[in-house]
Design a protein around this motif. Structure first.
Motif, PDB file in Angstrom:
ATOM      1  N   UNK A   1       0.919  -1.049  -0.049  1.00  0.00           N
ATOM      2  CA  UNK A   1       0.042   0.048   0.174  1.00  0.00           C
ATOM      3  C   UNK A   1       1.132   1.213  -0.101  1.00  0.00           C
ATOM      4  N   UNK A   2       0.612   2.187  -0.787  1.00  0.00           N
ATOM      5  CA  UNK A   2       1.265   3.343  -1.010  1.00  0.00           C
ATOM      6  C   UNK A   2       0.647   4.328  -0.017  1.00  0.00           C
ATOM      7  N   UNK A   3       1.503   5.493   0.247  1.00  0.00           N
ATOM      8  CA  UNK A   3       1.074   6.417   1.300  1.00  0.00           C
ATOM      9  C   UNK A   3       0.331   7.484   0.326  1.00  0.00           C
ATOM     10  N   UNK A   4      -0.978   7.858   0.848  1.00  0.00           N
ATOM     11  CA  UNK A   4      -1.901   8.797   0.176  1.00  0.00           C
ATOM     12  C   UNK A   4      -1.327  10.368   0.099  1.00  0.00           C
ATOM     13  N   UNK A   5      -1.732  10.970  -0.962  1.00  0.00           N
ATOM     14  CA  UNK A   5      -1.363  12.239  -1.070  1.00  0.00           C
ATOM     15  C   UNK A   5      -1.801  13.052   0.013  1.00  0.00           C
ATOM     16  N   UNK A   6      -2.935  12.705   0.504  1.00  0.00           N
ATOM     17  CA  UNK A   6      -3.820  13.380   1.624  1.00  0.00           C
ATOM     18  C   UNK A   6      -2.851  13.201   2.972  1.00  0.00           C
ATOM     19  N   UNK A   7      -2.495  12.122   3.406  1.00  0.00           N
ATOM     20  CA  UNK A   7      -1.801  11.991   4.389  1.00  0.00           C
ATOM     21  C   UNK A   7      -0.499  12.604   4.287  1.00  0.00           C
ATOM     22  N   UNK A   8       0.181  12.494   3.187  1.00  0.00           N
ATOM     23  CA  UNK A   8       1.488  13.159   3.107  1.00  0.00           C
ATOM     24  C   UNK A   8       1.342  14.711   3.574  1.00  0.00           C
ATOM     25  N   UNK A   9       0.136  15.224   2.898  1.00  0.00           N
ATOM     26  CA  UNK A   9       0.005  16.768   3.232  1.00  0.00           C
ATOM     27  C   UNK A   9      -0.516  16.828   4.661  1.00  0.00           C
ATOM     28  N   UNK A  34      15.040  17.060   7.203  1.00  0.00           N
ATOM     29  CA  UNK A  34      15.042  18.290   7.929  1.00  0.00           C
ATOM     30  C   UNK A  34      16.428  18.983   7.740  1.00  0.00           C
ATOM     31  N   UNK A  35      16.468  20.131   7.109  1.00  0.00           N
ATOM     32  CA  UNK A  35      17.760  20.994   6.897  1.00  0.00           C
ATOM     33  C   UNK A  35      18.480  19.980   6.120  1.00  0.00           C
ATOM     34  N   UNK A  36      18.000  19.103   5.233  1.00  0.00           N
ATOM     35  CA  UNK A  36      18.918  18.507   4.351  1.00  0.00           C
ATOM     36  C   UNK A  36      19.242  16.986   5.015  1.00  0.00           C
ATOM     37  N   UNK A  37      18.959  16.647   6.257  1.00  0.00           N
ATOM     38  CA  UNK A  37      19.295  15.514   6.610  1.00  0.00           C
ATOM     39  C   UNK A  37      17.962  14.613   6.628  1.00  0.00           C
ATOM     40  N   UNK A  38      18.394  13.180   6.386  1.00  0.00           N
ATOM     41  CA  UNK A  38      17.242  12.212   6.566  1.00  0.00           C
ATOM     42  C   UNK A  38      16.785  11.988   7.998  1.00  0.00           C
ATOM     43  N   UNK A  39      15.871  12.070   8.141  1.00  0.00           N
ATOM     44  CA  UNK A  39      15.299  12.024   9.775  1.00  0.00           C
ATOM     45  C   UNK A  39      14.376  10.781   9.811  1.00  0.00           C
ATOM     46  N   UNK A  40      13.643  10.696   8.845  1.00  0.00           N
ATOM     47  CA  UNK A  40      12.562   9.675   8.673  1.00  0.00           C
ATOM     48  C   UNK A  40      11.916   9.686   7.394  1.00  0.00           C
ATOM     49  N   UNK A  41      10.746   8.847   7.397  1.00  0.00           N
ATOM     50  CA  UNK A  41       9.760   8.841   6.268  1.00  0.00           C
ATOM     51  C   UNK A  41       8.295   8.591   6.679  1.00  0.00           C
ATOM     52  N   UNK A  42       7.540   8.703   5.595  1.00  0.00           N
ATOM     53  CA  UNK A  42       6.253   8.210   5.698  1.00  0.00           C
ATOM     54  C   UNK A  42       6.026   6.913   4.855  1.00  0.00           C
ATOM     55  N   UNK A  43       5.741   5.831   5.352  1.00  0.00           N
ATOM     56  CA  UNK A  43       5.734   4.509   4.668  1.00  0.00           C
ATOM     57  C   UNK A  43       4.250   3.903   5.165  1.00  0.00           C
ATOM     58  N   UNK A  44       3.364   3.614   4.202  1.00  0.00           N
ATOM     59  CA  UNK A  44       2.075   2.786   4.349  1.00  0.00           C
ATOM     60  C   UNK A  44       1.257   3.793   5.183  1.00  0.00           C
ATOM     61  N   UNK A  45       1.294   5.143   5.124  1.00  0.00           N
ATOM     62  CA  UNK A  45       0.137   5.929   6.067  1.00  0.00           C
ATOM     63  C   UNK A  45       0.807   5.728   7.507  1.00  0.00           C
ATOM     64  N   UNK A  46       2.004   5.692   7.651  1.00  0.00           N
ATOM     65  CA  UNK A  46       2.838   6.022   9.002  1.00  0.00           C
ATOM     66  C   UNK A  46       3.895   6.663   9.056  1.00  0.00           C
ATOM     67  N   UNK A  47       3.928   7.542  10.130  1.00  0.00           N
ATOM     68  CA  UNK A  47       5.032   8.377  10.087  1.00  0.00           C
ATOM     69  C   UNK A  47       6.162   7.583  11.051  1.00  0.00           C
ATOM     70  N   UNK A  48       7.398   7.429  10.316  1.00  0.00           N
ATOM     71  CA  UNK A  48       8.614   6.933  11.065  1.00  0.00           C
ATOM     72  C   UNK A  48       9.573   7.816  11.227  1.00  0.00           C
ATOM     73  N   UNK A  49      10.238   7.577  12.268  1.00  0.00           N
ATOM     74  CA  UNK A  49      11.589   8.511  12.641  1.00  0.00           C
ATOM     75  C   UNK A  49      12.886   7.569  12.786  1.00  0.00           C
ATOM     76  N   UNK A  50      13.908   7.991  12.256  1.00  0.00           N
ATOM     77  CA  UNK A  50      15.094   7.242  12.636  1.00  0.00           C
ATOM     78  C   UNK A  50      15.688   6.989  13.924  1.00  0.00           C
TER      79      UNK A  50
END
Length: 108
Positions: A1-9, A34-50
């Protein structure tokens, strides 16, 4: 499942107090910088942080972001907490920016 544009926004809106948040699309999901540093991601409608020493204090659940991932990430379930969410990102950035690779300079 991909993350929706709505959840991303929605996530971008929740992090609007941080002026230098950027997302990079990757195979239906989004890498969070954040400021060019990879800190996390949005995967399958979930916000994840490193994972980092400063993000460990929040005692977030650890999840595998995708099947072939080599490391777990922290899952931020309470994405509606507009006070804590930017704080978590700032803490991750503080740790991760110390070890972020510097861009190579090109030889002339």
């Amino acid at each position: 499942m991909s993350t929706s544009n709505q959840y991303r926004d929605f996530i971008v809106d929740q992090l609007s107090s941080l002026s230098e948040i950027t997302l990079r699309p990757m195979m239906g999901e989004y890498l969070l910088y954040y400021k060019g540093v990879l800190v996390g991601g949005i995967y399958d409608e979930k916000l994840l942080i490193k994972e980092s020493p400063s993000t460990a204090k929040y005692q977030l659940p650890q999840v595998i972001p995708y099947d072939t991932a080599k490391r777990t990430m922290y899952y931020i379930e309470d994405v509606e907490n507009c006070a804590q969410l930017p704080e978590i990102v700032l803490n991750a950035y503080a740790d991760l920016s110390k070890s972020a690779k510097k861009p190579r300079s090109r030889k002339k």
